[in-house]
Enzyme design. Sequence first.
Site, PDB file in Angstrom:
ATOM      1  N   ALA B  51       0.817  -1.216   0.000  1.00  0.00           N
ATOM      2  CA  ALA B  51       0.000   0.000   0.000  1.00  0.00           C
ATOM      3  C   ALA B  51       0.857   1.275   0.000  1.00  0.00           C
ATOM      4  O   ALA B  51       0.649   2.155  -0.841  1.00  0.00           O
ATOM      5  CB  ALA B  51      -0.956  -0.040   1.195  1.00  0.00           C
ATOM      6  N   ARG B  86      -5.407   1.096  -8.512  1.00  0.00           N
ATOM      7  CA  ARG B  86      -5.858   0.045  -7.579  1.00  0.00           C
ATOM      8  C   ARG B  86      -6.842   0.679  -6.596  1.00  0.00           C
ATOM      9  O   ARG B  86      -6.592   1.765  -6.074  1.00  0.00           O
ATOM     10  CB  ARG B  86      -4.673  -0.612  -6.845  1.00  0.00           C
ATOM     11  CG  ARG B  86      -3.838  -1.471  -7.811  1.00  0.00           C
ATOM     12  CD  ARG B  86      -2.971  -2.468  -7.087  1.00  0.00           C
ATOM     13  NE  ARG B  86      -3.747  -3.579  -6.558  1.00  0.00           N
ATOM     14  CZ  ARG B  86      -3.252  -4.510  -5.756  1.00  0.00           C
ATOM     15  NH1 ARG B  86      -2.002  -4.453  -5.392  1.00  0.00           N
ATOM     16  NH2 ARG B  86      -4.016  -5.492  -5.317  1.00  0.00           N
ATOM     17  N   ASP B 228      -4.462  -2.191   4.222  1.00  0.00           N
ATOM     18  CA  ASP B 228      -4.591  -1.410   2.989  1.00  0.00           C
ATOM     19  C   ASP B 228      -5.527  -0.219   3.178  1.00  0.00           C
ATOM     20  O   ASP B 228      -5.396   0.803   2.511  1.00  0.00           O
ATOM     21  CB  ASP B 228      -5.077  -2.285   1.837  1.00  0.00           C
ATOM     22  CG  ASP B 228      -3.948  -3.161   1.313  1.00  0.00           C
ATOM     23  OD1 ASP B 228      -3.700  -4.217   1.907  1.00  0.00           O
ATOM     24  OD2 ASP B 228      -3.279  -2.745   0.341  1.00  0.00           O
ATOM     25  N   ASN B 238      -7.440  -5.680   4.355  1.00  0.00           N
ATOM     26  CA  ASN B 238      -6.059  -6.123   4.109  1.00  0.00           C
ATOM     27  C   ASN B 238      -6.112  -7.366   3.223  1.00  0.00           C
ATOM     28  O   ASN B 238      -7.180  -7.851   2.868  1.00  0.00           O
ATOM     29  CB  ASN B 238      -5.348  -6.392   5.453  1.00  0.00           C
ATOM     30  CG  ASN B 238      -3.851  -6.549   5.298  1.00  0.00           C
ATOM     31  OD1 ASN B 238      -3.205  -5.757   4.618  1.00  0.00           O
ATOM     32  ND2 ASN B 238      -3.271  -7.569   5.899  1.00  0.00           N
TER      33      ASN B 238
END
Lengths: 340, 340
Positions: B51, B86, B228, B238
């Site tokens: 991340a 993302r 994340d 996550n």
Amino acid sequence: MQTLQTTSLRVAGNQLFILDQQALPQEKRWLDASTVEALVGHIHALRVRGAPLIGLSASLLLALLAEAGKSRDELALALDTLRASRPTAVNLMNNLDRMKQALWQEDFVPALSAEALRLIDEDKQLCDAIARAGSELVKPGSRLLTHCNTGGLATAGVGTALGVIAVAHQQGKIANVWVDETRPLLQGGRLTAWELGELGVPYQLITDSMAASLMAKGLVDAVWVGADRIAANGDVANKIGTYQLAVNAMHHGVRFMVVAPSSTIDLSVDSGEDIPLEERDGRELLEIEGRRIAPDVDAYNPVFDVTPADLIDVIVTEKGIVERPDAAKMAQLMCRKRLH
Amino acid sequence: MQTLQTTSLRVAGNQLFILDQQALPQEKRWLDASTVEALVGHIHALRVRGAPLIGLSASLLLALLAEAGKSRDELALALDTLRASRPTAVNLMNNLDRMKQALWQEDFVPALSAEALRLIDEDKQLCDAIARAGSELVKPGSRLLTHCNTGGLATAGVGTALGVIAVAHQQGKIANVWVDETRPLLQGGRLTAWELGELGVPYQLITDSMAASLMAKGLVDAVWVGADRIAANGDVANKIGTYQLAVNAMHHGVRFMVVAPSSTIDLSVDSGEDIPLEERDGRELLEIEGRRIAPDVDAYNPVFDVTPADLIDVIVTEKGIVERPDAAKMAQLMCRKRLH
């Protein structure tokens, strides 16, 4: 011995062949398994696998060796070697105990052949009885999750947990099967996916780490798994990852179902703590299909775990079902007759 | 821009290079990432991952494109494209929001360069502050379990959860680290194992299905993972498999620790339900290193999951720790100053 064929065992020309379960699904390769050394090698390498199948393959080999003229002493030694080839699944020991009784009969050659064929035939019937009993517990529209491989590849018949799913599918009750890929050796991704595809059962492959997330989203109605050994109190030894699924099923109120022939139940071990759990070479985690996937490190590879009885909703056998298993119910089950 | 080097990012000759995290540990291969198309391709293919690192790589690229003479409009378009590459990790959005502010300054070329370098420098300092704060929670002789990769490869500094472990190791407090291999892309087996090896931290690789079994045997003192995105109520998105670990940690009374910079906390989303969770191509489950490991089937590939706050013991950030997180404590944390 007569010619014989199951999904993953074949007897032809007095030789035993096994379907290489490490080569599937890429390749359907039959390997000779006509000596103790060859079969033990296949068992160690999991080219023959599945608790029922290991026992059946060893029994067939003994019968063939007897027919080929081996002496009783040689056969007794072979039996002991085969019996020690894998420690956790008790079906191997049970089947070979029955073969040992045949070995001590006066006319041991036909006795061993008859016993091996009887074990094969019984396994098919057991699978059918178990699948019928289990399928009654599957509700229409079910989204089921399964782990490892418990199908026709692992038995002489339709399988245990996967046999239940196959019959429930014939009854039109399966909406989807979530297939855990089952690391490290990917029996789910390679074998269960292949079998479900052949059977036309709708399924999706997932990693072993996704099950809880699916349960949290309400996408799993029940978990169905097999067993390598069941202790007297109902604790279940099975493929690594089974226990993790059971904990997650309990947390999410998802039913957790274990399917096995009653020969998997070992009343001589009080609880799961007493079941010997095989550990295998850590290198199984470091390579896939011969390709390196991790540095050359120390890996820990326990291949079985124990699920305590209090995480299990139902154990399904050919003698019927046990709900919320405990020692008294397991003992009672063992006294029942087989379902028809 | 000046020459710059972190574990997995490099600026040299006004070009951006990334360490290919899909080629590790077999190969240490640096790839050009000097265009938006190239970097987005690397991000989609997880050649750049983690991340914090995704946000830093995108910020550096924007600064380099500005120095190369791109117009403000072109840079604004590039920023939006990178921002969408993302969906789950919020650090990318946070970093690019800061770059956007720099973009609207009159002298935007030096402003973007300065901001990108400041983000890199801040990330290093954040990692140090987090690692120190987290390491205070590690007891001597600890056997810790971690998932995915949260180390120097995923950040500009020592990492988040793995940074805590690295500092605790320097303090002599780590007996063993259990490394989940983290299917499907094996960030644990490939990257965390490699980093721990480089750091000299004792560890053993396991499959994601083994954690519960280790906990049942009393071999895990705490689980340490990254994040994340963290919602306002403390729910943590996550890598897939994190939630499963948290459920098992709760069941076994094992401490569950989340480590992330406070920029991972997104007060604009009330709970984990509102965090967008990326799903990726199911083919990631069907091949490893280009080798087929399953039939050509439908595979489900959610790559993140949400761990509810009530399964989390501690969230560690550079602003300090939150025990048993909830909305009030998370809001309070965000008002704190960074630890020194």
